[in-house]
Design a protein around this motif. Sequence first.
Motif, PDB file in Angstrom:
ATOM      1  N   SER A 191      19.374  92.909 -75.790  1.00 29.31           N
ATOM      2  CA  SER A 191      20.417  92.248 -76.540  1.00 29.31           C
ATOM      3  C   SER A 191      19.957  91.794 -77.872  1.00 29.31           C
ATOM      4  CB  SER A 191      21.041  91.253 -76.091  1.00 29.31           C
ATOM      5  OG  SER A 191      20.194  90.045 -75.861  1.00 29.31           O
ATOM      6  N   ASP A 193      29.458  81.663 -69.886  1.00 23.40           N
ATOM      7  CA  ASP A 193      29.666  82.891 -69.219  1.00 23.40           C
ATOM      8  C   ASP A 193      31.031  83.233 -69.422  1.00 23.40           C
ATOM      9  OD1 ASP A 193      27.387  82.948 -67.629  1.00 23.40           O
ATOM     10  OD2 ASP A 193      28.061  81.962 -65.994  1.00 23.40           O
ATOM     11  N   ILE A 210      31.254  84.828 -72.733  1.00 23.75           N
ATOM     12  CA  ILE A 210      30.741  86.365 -72.788  1.00 23.75           C
ATOM     13  C   ILE A 210      31.758  87.223 -72.223  1.00 23.75           C
ATOM     14  CG2 ILE A 210      29.130  87.795 -71.712  1.00 23.75           C
ATOM     15  CD1 ILE A 210      26.967  85.512 -72.147  1.00 23.75           C
ATOM     16  N   LEU A 230      27.956  87.536 -79.502  1.00 30.06           N
ATOM     17  CA  LEU A 230      27.386  87.680 -78.214  1.00 30.06           C
ATOM     18  C   LEU A 230      26.100  87.504 -78.094  1.00 30.06           C
ATOM     19  CD1 LEU A 230      29.231  91.069 -77.026  1.00 30.06           C
ATOM     20  CD2 LEU A 230      28.717  88.830 -75.594  1.00 30.06           C
ATOM     21  N   ASP A 231      25.063  87.976 -79.034  1.00 28.81           N
ATOM     22  CA  ASP A 231      23.719  87.639 -78.974  1.00 28.81           C
ATOM     23  C   ASP A 231      23.479  86.189 -79.179  1.00 28.81           C
ATOM     24  OD1 ASP A 231      23.304  90.317 -78.875  1.00 28.81           O
ATOM     25  OD2 ASP A 231      22.850  90.559 -81.206  1.00 28.81           O
ATOM     26  N   ARG A 275      24.217  84.581 -75.650  1.00 29.76           N
ATOM     27  CA  ARG A 275      23.145  84.880 -74.544  1.00 29.76           C
ATOM     28  C   ARG A 275      21.884  84.329 -74.933  1.00 29.76           C
ATOM     29  NH1 ARG A 275      25.013  90.824 -75.174  1.00 29.76           N
ATOM     30  NH2 ARG A 275      26.577  91.030 -73.403  1.00 29.76           N
ATOM     31  N   ASP A 276      21.751  83.907 -76.290  1.00 37.34           N
ATOM     32  CA  ASP A 276      20.513  83.330 -76.792  1.00 37.34           C
ATOM     33  C   ASP A 276      20.552  81.801 -75.969  1.00 37.34           C
ATOM     34  OD1 ASP A 276      17.890  83.279 -78.649  1.00 37.34           O
ATOM     35  OD2 ASP A 276      18.900  81.331 -78.795  1.00 37.34           O
ATOM     36  N   GLU A 332      22.404  80.686 -73.888  1.00 41.50           N
ATOM     37  CA  GLU A 332      22.506  80.906 -72.264  1.00 41.50           C
ATOM     38  C   GLU A 332      20.916  80.825 -72.024  1.00 41.50           C
ATOM     39  OE1 GLU A 332      24.413  84.063 -70.407  1.00 41.50           O
ATOM     40  OE2 GLU A 332      25.609  82.538 -69.236  1.00 41.50           O
ATOM     41  N   ARG A 333      20.042  81.600 -72.543  1.00 43.59           N
ATOM     42  CA  ARG A 333      18.523  81.918 -72.061  1.00 43.59           C
ATOM     43  C   ARG A 333      18.035  80.649 -72.425  1.00 43.59           C
ATOM     44  NH1 ARG A 333      14.079  82.554 -74.515  1.00 43.59           N
ATOM     45  NH2 ARG A 333      15.144  82.388 -76.679  1.00 43.59           N
TER      46      ARG A 333
END
Lengths: 433, 1400
Positions: free
Chosen positions: A17, A203, A206, A228-229, A232-233, A235-236
């Motif tokens: 991603s 979640d 996304i 989206l990136d 996700r970032d 989230e990470r």
Amino acid sequence: MPQHFSRRTFLRGLGVSMALPWMESLPVWGDEISGSQKSSEAPVRLAVLFSGNGYHSKEWWAKGQGKAMQLGQVLAPLHDFREKLLFVQGLYNVEATKGNIHSSQTGNLLSGAPLAPGGEIKSGTSVDQYLAQTYGRSTKVQSLVLGCEAANPSVHSNYSMLYSSHISWTTPTTPTPLELYPSLAFDRLFKDEVQKGDKSVLDAIIADATDIRREISISDQRKLDEYLDSVRDVERRIEQAGQKGELQGWRPTLDKPNFARPADGIPQNIADHMRLMCDILVLGFQTDTTRIATLKLNNDHSALRFPHLNVDYMIHHLLSHSDGEDWLKVNRFFVEQLGYIASKLDAIQEGERTLLDNSMLMMCSSMMSGGHKNDELPVVMVGGGGGRIQGGRILDYRKQPNRQMCRLYLSMMDKMNVRPKTFGDATEALNEV
Amino acid sequence: MITNRQIHHLGMCSGLWFALLLGLFGMISPARADETTHLNVAYKTDVQPLLKQFCYKCHSGDTAEAEIDLTAFVDLTQIRQHPKTWQQISEMLTSEQMPPQDAVQPSTEERARMHQWVQNYLTMEAAAHAGDPGPVVLRRLNNVEYTYTLQDLTQIGDLNVAKEFPVDSAAGEGFTNVGNSLVMSPSLLTKYLDAAKEVAAHAVLLPEGMRFSTYMTRRDWVNEYLTKIRGLYGRYTGHGGGSTGVQKEPGEDWRAYLQRLGANRSGKLSVERYLLATIEDREALASGIKTIEVVAKERGLSPKYLGTVWTMLNDVDRKSLLIDPLRVKWKTANSAEILQLMELITPWQNFLFKFNPVGQIGLHENIHSWLVPVNPLVSRHEFRVKLPGEEKGEISLSLQADDAGDGNANDDAVWERPRFVMAGRPDLLLRDVDRVATTVTQSRDRYAAQSAKCLAAAHEADQSSAPIELALLAKKHGVDVEALTAWLDYLGVGNGGRQALGTPMLGKQESFEASDFIKGWIGEDGHSVLANLSDQRVRVPGDMQPQSVFVHPSATRAVVIGWRSPIAATIKISGSIQHRDPACGDKTLWSLQRRRGNTRQQLAAGRSKGAELLSVGSFDSVVVRPGDVIALVISPKETQACDLTAIDLTLSDGKHEWNLWKEILPDILAGNPHADSQGNPDVWHFTSEPVNASVGTVFPVDSLISKWQAASEPTEKMRLADELQRVLQLDPATLPKDSPEAFLVQQFRSLSGPFLSPILNAAANAPSDLPTVTQPKWGLPLMRFGRSLDGRATEDANLCVHAPEILEVRLPAEFVAGSEFVTSGLLHPEMAQEGSVRLQVQMTPAGAVGPSSTASAMLVTEGSQTAQRIQTAFEEFRSLFPPTLCYSQIVPADETVTLILFYREDDQLRRLMLTPEESAQLDQLWQELLYVSQEPLEISSAFVQLYQYATQDRPDLMPGFERLRKPVQDRVDAFRQKLIDNEPQQLNAVIEFAKKAYRRPLIDTDVAQIRDLYASLRVQELAHDEALRLTLARILVSPAFLYRLEKPGAGTKAGPVSDDELANRLSYFLWSSAPDAELLSLAAAGKLHDPDVVAAQARRMLKDAKIRRMATEFGCHWLHIHDFDHLDEKSERHFPTFNALRGAMYEESILVLTDMLQNDRSVVSLVDGDSTFLNEELARHYGIPGIMGREWRRVENVRQYSRGSILSLATTLSKQSGASRTSPILRGNWLSEVVLGEKLPRPPKNVPVLSETVPEGLTERQLIARHTSDRACAKCHLRFDPFGFALEGFDAIGRLRTTDAAGLPIDTKTVLFDGTSVDGLADLKHYLGTTRRQAFVGQFQRKILGYALGRSVQLSDEPLLAEIQKQLNQNDNHVAIVVEAIVRSPQFREIRGRNRVSDE
């Protein structure tokens, strides 16, 4: 371009991603970064400081070497660090010479990429963000992107002033938003962001974005991928929260901030503002919350004034078109910020070396002087790069071929064990660095 | 532009690339095919040779200048792939920048030929793609759009959660609504999430859903409701009949605000305003010229009530005891007589209603409401009239009886036993006043005359060890036995008894507040003495320091700590007191006394001062005999609460010392009285006595009697006794006030004092058959008492009257001052069955007879017809004129113990004033207030606390609380259930909100995803409220909210956007926000895609106030003055006024632009206009006279002051200047590039450096002229500097000037690039408005099109722009023409196909 795009989509299919930098020749991240660094050794940190509109045309110079090195008046604040200093002359970005106005010279400073004119936005992934997406992934915050002057929301002479305000680019089309608020920069490093339910919310969005992505145009998908990136970032980061203590071997000298969160808002006085940002940068390194930082002290085409230096009759940009004492005073004030960071880092012992020895601080501008001349860029570096940079030297490439700035970036990445085959318009590092 | 790399790239192109190109350009019609052939031929023959001749030298191959390789354009095929390059070539030819000046130049004909061909080609190219929607990248809402959208969604006008977001950048035509520059990043996403949570925190959950509030706390929400309800109440109540006039101050604590509001009891019915209306508009109403509604509206009154009053006043047939007088008076009253009319209403209002303490409602069985009707029909009327305390002269009472307004038949009444009542002495009947006064006065004079002799006798008795024979002693000294007895009692001589010390405290306190080291004695009223035997400090509340003794008086009883002397000695006394709870308690009063027999000598007295440790004094030689008591008395000042007081007392006779603490240390509970440490029993006494106890006599310190007591020398004693007698015989009024002697005399003359009270007792109880006086000095003749007017006997002391009768009663102040006049009034039982009498007692200054008030209790016989008739009249009055309409305070904040959080009583308001709609609204607000405040839960927790607190010292409240226990709990249960029941509705409201936030209809998956998230959060054990808010936050970080999503059609072909998407395009273009309900409903109905409908909507939207947003987002961005109010580029040293003025400067610009858009003005008026917007502040800056006040207004004819153009706005002039001086370069460049849209060549590679300061004697202009004489510079500067020179008449913050800062004259004459001579602004405006009109209008529409589309204007837009230009020319350049043409255009209404990627 379609090819680029399909490649990207393909990569996404593999679950990667991350946006690709502008040159397709770059490796997928992780290819070559495992490196040889011992886990007990302190990591190398990189900070890039930027000030716009160049420097005094006659006082940006260095002569001699080591202790005997002499510095021009602009660089005088670095006197104490002569032996840890690298004065680099003659490098430039060929792409930046094409527009020949402010807005076309800054946005690609750290990438060497061509800038799209005509109200479009396109540059290249900057070296700090390239490192953030590779080297930076093992810290809580991949990189800090700080600024002391708000971006300029207009288009000048066919180029967006966005270019003048951003040296950091996450992807070729995404300038990394600057944090101007000291309090929020502090929060980004240290605020415990995880709240109950956040993960579920992420979640859910996304899922939203994934549904939407199917129905929009290809170019819009690309824009939505930024979103989206980002999700996700975040989230990470939530998933990684609290894992910092599991580092093997080396430990930072400080595990939580040693000063209080700065007050809300932006300090009235520019000197206070810069000082706070420098402190936060140092704190980020010292706590190993981040290893990569850029600090844009002002914009190219900057409108800052300096009442505290008794220079308030002219804004920075207009001042740069003169070459007098006040301009010198202002230049020195900017270089003092670098000196300040260096002195703080040098006072922090990490094993046998100081934090400064484990860092690379680079200061540069997008032009040599106020006259827009940028076929040679002003570059000065302080710090030992983890004991791999020998200071007290002058590197002069003025008469040499292949003077790409990106060669310096390859050299810098090399010190961090990140070794792409090419970066920007360069294919080999500078051996001398 | 073809770059090396791109050309290189093209060489490697795959078949796909060509396929795409064909797709793009493959739509050329046959006619156009001819044209292309023709162009291609012309290129080869006419153009290519010229390019070869004049351009190839620099523009060929890999090293081509500006990376334009003209040799690559073999024929039209390559040319058509790079139209942008040819646009550039066209610009170069137009501006004659190319070929460069030092190169060989083409002839004019050659240049024209080349140019014409390029134009033809571009026109063909543009036409081929006309209407192309262009590459519009997905747009995130920029910060401004995000903020406005949230504000419009939540209706919170100042919501600004994005204020710390990174600044948005500009792209396209220079605006911040272009997808390319609207980036997203993890840190920004985090900010969006935080902001979304913040917005969610503004949601107020309601039974049926939710709404948003400016505030984020329950407390503030409650306050919001209270304000709204009070607003509704205030509409028809209070002084103005309107608002309460009480506004919440910024930052004021809401409780403080409520207190303030409560203090202004504004639920009042203002009858006078209604009466005034009926008087002033009497004719108009009577004749039907005006209706009730009209009059009510004019006067801000309730039509409903006005109608009621009007009808009542005109209803001549009705008969009513109270209203008839009003009606009669009204008939002829003018507006000046309104107060007289009110005299007929207000007294009755006060009499027929009363107010209960709101806090008691519910707690007491009989208190159900605030305003209650009072029934003034009684069969017995009790009077208790407190008489003044001044004992001088006389007091006059008037006993009044009237016929209650209905004639005096049967009106016989009785004043029953009128009398004067005072504590500590027998009641004095009115009948006996004259007799008793005479008796007592005579005795007093006799006693005074014997006082010296009595003292001598007393001294003898005191010295004598033998028992005293009173009669003998009296005889011996020649005084009355009674007089001597009084003196002996007074002096405490010879009565042998022990000093009474009040009531001992008998309750043992073994521990206190769970601390068993605190022990002591407690009395029945809760007063106590306690010792903290530990080393700990305890907060009880009140602060008990270790090892100390404390006392706590009760409301009615003072605590007395007494030391009874076991010895005869001269002792030393010292001690202290300290209030230990001053934060809560009142002050306490203390007094240190020596008590002997019936006497008290006050040694010292005072009151506590905060927590200060106060000495009660140090006395070295106080003589005590065995049995004497040294007493320390602590009494409450006003309330008993929190009067914990630490005390200490030490006595010493030189041999022994008695310290209170040490004496009781082993065990305070060993006994009361408590022995001393030497074994003497009953030394320490812990007792109490009534507050202000007049038991015994306190000798004034330093009075003659004290001195007499202390004197040992007989002659001195005699002298003092004589002096005393002389003083006692003086007129008390001649003595200095507050002197010890005055006090002594007062004691002597006091009717309850030791001398006179026995005489008074005897006289008052004596039978009244003493000689009658027909005209007594005081009171009434004896014959008025004991019989009715027809001679029937009644109780002796009663007084009978027949109404109307007013009896004036004169009374000796000395005898009645401070007492209460007590009597009951009743109808005569036999004579007045159907009577109705009003009795009143009034106190009047002697001689003056006051008018009787109209309203007072009426005596009637219960069940009589008279009673019924009057009752009906009262009810009618009450229904018409309640004194208040509602309890507008709502929160009974001034009640101490109450279980009422909000009190609603507005039935009068609803009944008399409100329309059904207003009533419904009020119900709704109340319902939400109780819900949002969680009133049942609040009450329940308050119940527990209050129960414990209140019943501690108010056992009487216990039954009230017990009665409430179950109802309170039941309401809690019901409320909890309601909360659960409302959850689904609230979730539905969130889904409803999503529809608005997403700005389109929801699809099933949207709803499912929202519900799923909520459900999963509940599974994670988040409470409903939290889960719901997080779900709300999720909607606000969803891409559907944050982005302006549009779904393209398949393939590459452009097609129309959906109606919903079009609604969004329209609203973000014109309002920078979400579409409103009208747009959405048109979209939902599928009507919006009709170009006429879109155009009509655009015109509607232009009129809306929200168009101001377009003025800032389009107009101010275009002119580079966005956020000017935060511009920080001016030297504070040079321009100290700038920072304060920049907001006003910005406002002018925004208003000018808003006005143009909203009122459809000419675009050209922007450059060459004659009006602007000003307020006083800005007008002063501009030097324009006659503009006063802060408000903004449109001002015409400002050309004469050099204003009326965007060139002369303070904003643009300042922005395009330096920090301390003007910059003709910046201004000129701005005018050229921004206002006229000229493309300027790039600056040379290395710009020469300017000198930092202007050399002596040179103006800014001259300096620049020197700079631009450099040839490399001149080619550009000649184009724009002259514009700047013409504007040099304005300084760096936009003020007019004729000289610069150095005093050098300003020269505004210049020659423009095209050769036009101009001088100053006026010429420049004219030039722009005429010669350059097309260029300016062209630039304006290009910019607005770029803003509308969110992208750069491209070649294919040229036909549209040409069309708009034509329409503008025909329609006086009205701005709505442009807007309408844009929203009708395919560019605006269509989207490129899904697979179309990019152009070149």
